[in-house]
Design a protein around this motif. Structure first.
Motif, PDB file in Angstrom:
ATOM      1  N   TYR A 147      30.798 -33.738 -18.874  1.00  0.00           N
ATOM      2  CA  TYR A 147      31.246 -32.366 -19.164  1.00  0.00           C
ATOM      3  C   TYR A 147      30.490 -31.389 -18.276  1.00  0.00           C
ATOM      4  CZ  TYR A 147      33.651 -34.179 -23.237  1.00  0.00           C
ATOM      5  OH  TYR A 147      34.507 -34.867 -24.057  1.00  0.00           O
ATOM      6  N   LEU A 148      31.237 -30.688 -17.421  1.00  0.00           N
ATOM      7  CA  LEU A 148      30.605 -29.748 -16.491  1.00  0.00           C
ATOM      8  C   LEU A 148      30.182 -28.452 -17.164  1.00  0.00           C
ATOM      9  CD1 LEU A 148      32.823 -30.118 -13.308  1.00  0.00           C
ATOM     10  CD2 LEU A 148      30.603 -31.134 -13.803  1.00  0.00           C
ATOM     11  N   GLY A 149      30.741 -28.150 -18.321  1.00  0.00           N
ATOM     12  CA  GLY A 149      30.383 -26.924 -19.006  1.00  0.00           C
ATOM     13  C   GLY A 149      31.491 -26.465 -19.924  1.00  0.00           C
ATOM     14  N   TYR A 150      31.386 -25.210 -20.330  1.00  0.00           N
ATOM     15  CA  TYR A 150      32.333 -24.638 -21.291  1.00  0.00           C
ATOM     16  C   TYR A 150      32.438 -23.142 -21.067  1.00  0.00           C
ATOM     17  CZ  TYR A 150      27.661 -24.452 -23.322  1.00  0.00           C
ATOM     18  OH  TYR A 150      26.318 -24.302 -23.501  1.00  0.00           O
ATOM     19  N   VAL A 151      33.587 -22.597 -21.453  1.00  0.00           N
ATOM     20  CA  VAL A 151      33.857 -21.175 -21.308  1.00  0.00           C
ATOM     21  C   VAL A 151      34.307 -20.646 -22.660  1.00  0.00           C
ATOM     22  CG1 VAL A 151      35.273 -19.433 -20.149  1.00  0.00           C
ATOM     23  CG2 VAL A 151      34.561 -21.500 -18.896  1.00  0.00           C
ATOM     24  N   GLY A 152      33.616 -19.628 -23.142  1.00  0.00           N
ATOM     25  CA  GLY A 152      33.996 -18.999 -24.408  1.00  0.00           C
ATOM     26  C   GLY A 152      35.137 -18.021 -24.204  1.00  0.00           C
ATOM     27  N   TRP A 153      36.176 -18.179 -25.004  1.00  0.00           N
ATOM     28  CA  TRP A 153      37.329 -17.284 -24.945  1.00  0.00           C
ATOM     29  C   TRP A 153      37.023 -16.051 -25.776  1.00  0.00           C
ATOM     30  CZ3 TRP A 153      41.357 -16.160 -22.220  1.00  0.00           C
ATOM     31  CH2 TRP A 153      42.379 -15.393 -22.752  1.00  0.00           C
ATOM     32  N   ALA A 154      37.226 -14.871 -25.197  1.00  0.00           N
ATOM     33  CA  ALA A 154      36.863 -13.636 -25.887  1.00  0.00           C
ATOM     34  C   ALA A 154      37.934 -12.566 -25.839  1.00  0.00           C
ATOM     35  CB  ALA A 154      35.576 -13.084 -25.293  1.00  0.00           C
ATOM     36  N   ALA A 155      38.969 -12.724 -25.062  1.00  0.00           N
ATOM     37  CA  ALA A 155      40.089 -11.797 -24.897  1.00  0.00           C
ATOM     38  C   ALA A 155      39.731 -10.566 -24.090  1.00  0.00           C
ATOM     39  CB  ALA A 155      40.702 -11.389 -26.230  1.00  0.00           C
ATOM     40  N   GLY A 156      38.587  -9.971 -24.281  1.00  0.00           N
ATOM     41  CA  GLY A 156      38.176  -8.809 -23.510  1.00  0.00           C
ATOM     42  C   GLY A 156      38.079  -7.549 -24.346  1.00  0.00           C
ATOM     43  N   ALA A 157      37.490  -6.547 -23.770  1.00  0.00           N
ATOM     44  CA  ALA A 157      37.201  -5.303 -24.487  1.00  0.00           C
ATOM     45  C   ALA A 157      38.459  -4.528 -24.868  1.00  0.00           C
ATOM     46  CB  ALA A 157      36.285  -4.425 -23.639  1.00  0.00           C
ATOM     47  N   PHE A 158      39.573  -4.840 -24.249  1.00  0.00           N
ATOM     48  CA  PHE A 158      40.806  -4.116 -24.545  1.00  0.00           C
ATOM     49  C   PHE A 158      41.386  -4.463 -25.917  1.00  0.00           C
ATOM     50  CE2 PHE A 158      41.848  -8.033 -22.410  1.00  0.00           C
ATOM     51  CZ  PHE A 158      42.862  -8.559 -23.193  1.00  0.00           C
ATOM     52  N   TRP A 159      40.904  -5.528 -26.545  1.00  0.00           N
ATOM     53  CA  TRP A 159      41.471  -6.006 -27.806  1.00  0.00           C
ATOM     54  C   TRP A 159      40.392  -5.906 -28.886  1.00  0.00           C
ATOM     55  CZ3 TRP A 159      44.464 -11.281 -27.977  1.00  0.00           C
ATOM     56  CH2 TRP A 159      45.192 -11.367 -29.155  1.00  0.00           C
ATOM     57  N   ASP A 160      40.223  -4.724 -29.436  1.00  0.00           N
ATOM     58  CA  ASP A 160      39.122  -4.430 -30.353  1.00  0.00           C
ATOM     59  C   ASP A 160      39.107  -5.262 -31.621  1.00  0.00           C
ATOM     60  OD1 ASP A 160      38.150  -2.497 -28.659  1.00  0.00           O
ATOM     61  OD2 ASP A 160      39.268  -0.881 -29.627  1.00  0.00           O
ATOM     62  N   ASP A 161      40.267  -5.621 -32.157  1.00  0.00           N
ATOM     63  CA  ASP A 161      40.301  -6.322 -33.435  1.00  0.00           C
ATOM     64  C   ASP A 161      40.594  -7.819 -33.287  1.00  0.00           C
ATOM     65  OD1 ASP A 161      42.943  -6.029 -32.664  1.00  0.00           O
ATOM     66  OD2 ASP A 161      43.658  -5.478 -34.663  1.00  0.00           O
ATOM     67  N   TYR A 162      40.385  -8.362 -32.103  1.00  0.00           N
ATOM     68  CA  TYR A 162      40.622  -9.785 -31.879  1.00  0.00           C
ATOM     69  C   TYR A 162      39.645 -10.616 -32.697  1.00  0.00           C
ATOM     70  CZ  TYR A 162      41.235 -14.224 -29.450  1.00  0.00           C
ATOM     71  OH  TYR A 162      41.459 -15.545 -29.158  1.00  0.00           O
ATOM     72  N   GLU A 163      40.168 -11.654 -33.358  1.00  0.00           N
ATOM     73  CA  GLU A 163      39.391 -12.476 -34.277  1.00  0.00           C
ATOM     74  C   GLU A 163      38.196 -13.159 -33.623  1.00  0.00           C
ATOM     75  OE1 GLU A 163      42.683 -12.920 -33.773  1.00  0.00           O
ATOM     76  OE2 GLU A 163      43.663 -12.510 -35.663  1.00  0.00           O
TER      77      GLU A 163
END
Length: 186
Positions: A147-163
């Motif tokens: 496993y080379l690594g991992y990336v956390g999904w966050a959607a970005g600052a434009f989506w304030d109420d993202y779970e």
């Protein structure tokens, strides 16, 4: 009319057709001069880490190679959310994914001397996800040979109420990370 997920099945190529498409793309990228870059090879079913071995993705994509016949730089692209339906739409995590996804995939990758990148994962900023996402990332770090690594999904600052947001909050001139960030800052 509302489209059901079963209606989308006809829009998705079978894994053999998909692997042939991935091969054509790899060949085109390498022939265009990108010979040292990593190329991620996504599979079927949203490239689910849990299904990668069993749904035929690994079997089909293992044949994808560079024009010179090597597999150098060709990395399997997998996704995994730790909520109840692997969708990344629920704030609670129900598993760290190790037994059902990462351990079987690690064994399969070792048997063929290949690697994967978890390019999309996440969870809510809850106690269950703090436990499970941290355990997941620790396991991937401990198995860095495959496993080379991992990336956390966050959607970005434009989506304030993202779970599953990982966007820090600002208070005056200071910023505070979301609790789950500690799992990604290891």
């Amino acid at each position: 009319p509302t489209r059901r997920s079963s209606d989308l099945t006809s829009l998705v190529p079978d894994i053999t057709t998909w692997a042939a498409t991935v091969q054509a793309v790899v060949t085109a990228i390498r022939n265009a001069g990108a010979t040292n870059q990593l190329i991620l090879l996504p599979g079927d079913n949203f490239t689910s880490a849990e299904d990668f071995v069993n749904n035929g993705s690994l079997d089909a994509l293992v044949a994808v190679e560079n024009p010179d016949g090597t597999t150098t730089g060709l990395i399997f692209d997998v996704h995994k959310y730790l909520d109840s339906d692997n969708s990344g739409t629920h704030v609670e995590c129900v598993s760290n994914g190790i037994d059902e996804a990462y351990a079987p995939l690690a064994d399969a990758l070792r048997s063929i001397s290949r690697q994967a990148l978890l390019s999309e994962t996440g969870g809510g900023n809850t106690d269950s996800c703090l436990q499970d996402v941290c355990a997941q990332n620790d396991y991937l770090n401990e198995n860095s040979d495959v496993y080379l690594g991992y990336v956390g999904w966050a959607a970005g600052a434009f989506w304030d109420d993202y779970e599953l947001t990982l966007v820090p909050t600002q208070n005056g001139d200071s910023w505070t990370d979301k609790p789950l960030m500690k799992c990604f800052a290891r």
